[in-house]
Design a protein around this motif. Structure first.
Motif, PDB file in Angstrom:
ATOM      1  N   GLU A   1      15.291 -16.182 -15.665  1.00 47.43           N
ATOM      2  CA  GLU A   1      16.347 -16.346 -14.664  1.00 47.43           C
ATOM      3  C   GLU A   1      16.091 -17.573 -13.802  1.00 47.43           C
ATOM      4  OE1 GLU A   1      18.340 -13.842 -11.017  1.00 47.43           O
ATOM      5  OE2 GLU A   1      17.479 -12.745 -12.707  1.00 47.43           O
TER       6      GLU A   1
ATOM      7  N   PHE B   1      16.961 -20.579 -15.891  1.00 42.77           N
ATOM      8  CA  PHE B   1      18.416 -20.700 -16.015  1.00 42.77           C
ATOM      9  C   PHE B   1      19.028 -21.212 -14.716  1.00 42.77           C
ATOM     10  CE2 PHE B   1      22.630 -18.814 -15.425  1.00 42.77           C
ATOM     11  CZ  PHE B   1      23.292 -19.422 -16.479  1.00 42.77           C
ATOM     12  N   SER B   2      18.551 -20.685 -13.603  1.00 39.87           N
ATOM     13  CA  SER B   2      19.062 -21.115 -12.302  1.00 39.87           C
ATOM     14  C   SER B   2      18.775 -22.589 -12.068  1.00 39.87           C
ATOM     15  CB  SER B   2      18.426 -20.272 -11.198  1.00 39.87           C
ATOM     16  OG  SER B   2      18.843 -20.722  -9.943  1.00 39.87           O
TER      17      SER B   2
ATOM     18  N   ARG C   1      21.063 -24.652 -14.304  1.00 35.16           N
ATOM     19  CA  ARG C   1      22.431 -24.633 -13.780  1.00 35.16           C
ATOM     20  C   ARG C   1      22.548 -25.557 -12.568  1.00 35.16           C
ATOM     21  NH1 ARG C   1      24.134 -18.978 -12.088  1.00 35.16           N
ATOM     22  NH2 ARG C   1      22.651 -19.513 -10.476  1.00 35.16           N
ATOM     23  N   THR C   2      21.557 -25.539 -11.706  1.00 38.47           N
ATOM     24  CA  THR C   2      21.564 -26.404 -10.525  1.00 38.47           C
ATOM     25  C   THR C   2      21.519 -27.874 -10.940  1.00 38.47           C
ATOM     26  OG1 THR C   2      20.449 -24.707  -9.223  1.00 38.47           O
ATOM     27  CG2 THR C   2      20.355 -26.946  -8.382  1.00 38.47           C
TER      28      THR C   2
ATOM     29  N   SER D   1      22.524 -29.104 -13.779  1.00 37.55           N
ATOM     30  CA  SER D   1      23.804 -29.412 -14.415  1.00 37.55           C
ATOM     31  C   SER D   1      24.878 -29.673 -13.363  1.00 37.55           C
ATOM     32  CB  SER D   1      24.229 -28.257 -15.312  1.00 37.55           C
ATOM     33  OG  SER D   1      25.507 -28.483 -15.840  1.00 37.55           O
ATOM     34  N   MET D   2      24.905 -28.858 -12.329  1.00 38.48           N
ATOM     35  CA  MET D   2      25.892 -29.048 -11.260  1.00 38.48           C
ATOM     36  C   MET D   2      25.622 -30.356 -10.533  1.00 38.48           C
ATOM     37  SD  MET D   2      26.408 -25.062  -9.969  1.00 38.48           S
ATOM     38  CE  MET D   2      25.902 -25.449  -8.359  1.00 38.48           C
TER      39      MET D   2
END
Length: 75
Positions: A13, A16-17, A20-21, A23-24
């Motif tokens: 997790e 993944f977090s 994702r951060t 990527s953003m």
């Protein structure tokens, strides 16, 4: 075993977090660069139009000046 699977789940997790951060963040950077590029292109187009208008005015003025009769005679 449950402790290990929970730790692995937490790690997954977390990864993944983080992904994702990132990527953003990359998406935000790309969109900011696109906006800056569009603004630069718009400004360049506006300045080009102004330059072309000024050059056209200069050509008209030069043609009008050339069309004026020249003075002849001595003082």
């Amino acid at each position: 075993m449950s402790l290990t699977s929970k730790t692995r789940g937490d790690q997954a997790e977390s990864l993944f977090s983080r992904a994702r951060t990132q990527s953003m963040s990359l998406s935000r950077i790309v969109s900011e660069q696109d906006a800056a590029s569009q603004a630069r292109e718009a400004k360049t187009a506006r300045l080009r139009e102004l330059r072309l208008e000024k050059e056209a005015e200069h050509r008209v003025a030069a043609a009008a000046l050339a069309a004026l009769p020249k003075r002849t005679g001595k003082r």
